[in-house]
Design an enzyme around this catalytic site. Structure first.
Site, PDB file in Angstrom:
ATOM      1  CG  MET A  54      -1.948  -1.127   1.197  1.00 49.06           C
ATOM      2  SD  MET A  54      -3.031  -1.122   2.652  1.00 49.06           S
ATOM      3  CE  MET A  54      -3.967   0.395   2.401  1.00 49.06           C
ATOM      4  CG  HIS A  55       0.522   3.321   2.509  1.00 46.94           C
ATOM      5  ND1 HIS A  55      -0.789   3.682   2.717  1.00 46.94           N
ATOM      6  CD2 HIS A  55       0.807   2.403   3.475  1.00 46.94           C
ATOM      7  CE1 HIS A  55      -1.261   3.032   3.764  1.00 46.94           C
ATOM      8  NE2 HIS A  55      -0.320   2.242   4.230  1.00 46.94           N
ATOM      9  CG  ASP A 114      -0.115  -5.023   1.893  1.00 51.08           C
ATOM     10  OD1 ASP A 114      -0.965  -4.293   2.429  1.00 51.08           O
ATOM     11  OD2 ASP A 114       1.114  -4.833   2.016  1.00 51.08           O
TER      12      ASP A 114
END
Length: 489
Positions: A79-80, A236
């Site tokens: 992520m991110h 995830d």
């Protein structure tokens, strides 16, 4: 047959799943992380695609018959991360990853520029999130910022390569700070505070919805049928929850991967930004989740294994298992902040620390201290979730660290909730991605999102819990004592 693709930090993993819940193949291709400056963590999206090509060719060579039966593909991913693309779809710079800590100053600027940030995004501004990364780019790489037509998360860039579509989904988008998490839509207010607009954001779908169709030339090259659909997928941890069957309120898991996570499913938006806890959308419609995140979990065990020169992590854990209860109680304390920390400290400058070393301590004592320190970091996260007694009956344990019975027992005793390992639980996000593909192909949640069979259960041990409680109190006092000593940059 359904294909799950999980774009992690250390590898891209591919999993083939049939409609009887049987896993036919799992292959992975390694990835590397670049750290060109302190606090920086980057990867080249081109490396992701090269690894994807290698893995698909392996699947075609080794499991061509199963690959030819694939009906849908699901995506999961770290992520991110920020992938910046120009109007022609070209990547402008290396992707800035989830564990990059350079944008601390920009977090404060975003909080000041958008007073309603916590109410909208449900989270504090932290360097790991995507929005502060773009503020950093705007300040330090203004020419690239001006050329940025689209920002995609890592797995969504992979989707772009697979389909040509610029599409995201709710669970991953919630980790950008640009999403109105309760409403499940982009927030013009937060985007404007970053000098951006909705035109630079991908179209959003739910994780179980169809997001596009695999390009015909890729289907032909890889031996897949024409018209294979791509599901929205999930970040995830949301995808791992789908894979482990944690899709109903009160169900959740502990992940001992590179980072450490406690994940709880909810039927409503339950933010608690004051404790640096994350409140995100789940990968299924009408579902949310709470999550505590520590930035170094199994990574800490890998680090100490190299530090003491042990043959492997498993070999070091075997030494740790030989320690007597008295030796464990006299082991040094360890602050596990090798990459800074999120929950509950929100401190990218936090660092690791051994405290209480003596001549009597050996490799096993250091190994135990690290495993226990990570356990205490996760316990900090558990407290941030505000769980009520009886709300959670058990937690599934996933990730590489789940292979350690010693670690599973420590977690059960420290948190006070049984830990359950499950057959196939190591498949993680790749299994969840395959299941989301199945849902996009018309599968029903109750049929698709089953909890895998239990492999082992670890119940809390009252005696161990009492000893750990005393050491945990010292662990928390140690952080308070050294917090002011961490360098600011």
């Amino acid at each position: 047959m359904y294909l799950g693709i999980d774009l992690g930090t250390s590898e891209v993993k591919f999993l083939l799943l049939d409609a009887q819940h049987q896993i036919h193949a799992v292959v992975g291709e390694p990835l590397t992380v670049q750290r060109p400056q302190p606090l920086w963590s980057e990867q080249s999206p081109g490396e992701w695609w090269a690894a994807t090509e290698r893995a698909m060719q392996r699947l075609k060579a080794e499991h061509g018959a199963a690959l030819a039966q694939v009906r849908a593909i699901g995506l999961s991913g770290q992520m991110h991360g920020a992938v910046l693309m120009d109007a022609a779809g070209e990547v402008l710079r290396p992707a800035i990853l989830w564990n990059d800590g350079r944008s601390g100053a920009e977090c404060a600027e975003l909080e000041a520029a958008c007073p309603r940030l916590h109410a909208i995004a449900g989270n504090l501004a932290m360097p790991g999130f995507t929005a502060p990364k773009l503020l950093w780019v705007r300040k330090h790489e203004p020419d690239l910022f001006a050329r940025t037509a689209t920002v995609l998360l890592p797995k969504d860039w992979l989707r772009f390569m697979l389909t040509g579509e610029r599409v995201g989904e709710m669970s991953d988008a919630a980790g950008t700070l640009w999403l109105d998490v309760a409403a499940r839509r982009w927030s013009p207010e937060v985007l404007a505070a970053c000098g951006m607009s909705e035109a630079q954001m991908p179209r959003l779908v739910e994780g179980s919805e169809v997001s596009g169709v695999l390009k015909a030339e890729l289907a032909e090259r890889w031996g897949l049928p024409a018209g294979v659909v791509i599901a929205g997928g999930g970040g995830d941890n949301a995808a791992s929850a789908v894979g482990i069957g944690a899709v109903r309120p009160g169900e959740g898991f502990v992940s001992l991967g590179t980072s450490g996570v406690i994940f709880l499913t909810s039927d409503r938006f339950r933010p608690n930004p004051a404790s640096a806890m994350h409140a995100f959308c789940h990968a299924l419609p009408g579902t949310w989740h709470q999550m505590s995140v520590m930035l170094s979990a199994a990574n800490g065990l890998r680090w100490v294994t190299h530090l003491v020169g042990a043959a492997s992590e498993a070999a070091l854990l075997e030494q740790v298992a030989q320690l007597t209860p008295q030796q464990r109680e006299r082991a040094p304390l360890f602050l596990p902040y090798l990459n800074g920390e999120r929950t509950p400290h929100n401190n990218p400058h936090a660092q690791g620390c051994f405290f209480g070393l003596t001549n009597d301590h050996d490799a096993a004592a250091l190994g135990y201290a690290v495993v226990e320190g990570v356990t205490f970091g996760l316990l900090d996260g558990w407290h941030s979730l505000g769980v009520q007694p009886g709300e959670v009956a058990s937690l599934s344990l996933v990730g590489g660290g789940a292979r350690s019975a010693l670690w599973a027992q420590l977690l059960a005793s420290a948190i006070g909730v049984p830990m359950v390992t499950r057959h196939g639980g190591e498949a993680g996000g790749a299994l969840g991605a395959a299941r989301l593909a199945w849902l996009a192909d018309g599968g029903a949640v109750d049929e698709v999102c089953r909890a895998p069979e239990v492999a082992a259960t670890f119940a809390p041990d009252a005696g161990e819990a009492e000893v750990l409680a005393g050491r945990y109190a010292r662990f928390r006092a140690l952080y308070r004592a050294v917090e002011g000593l961490f360098p600011a940059a």
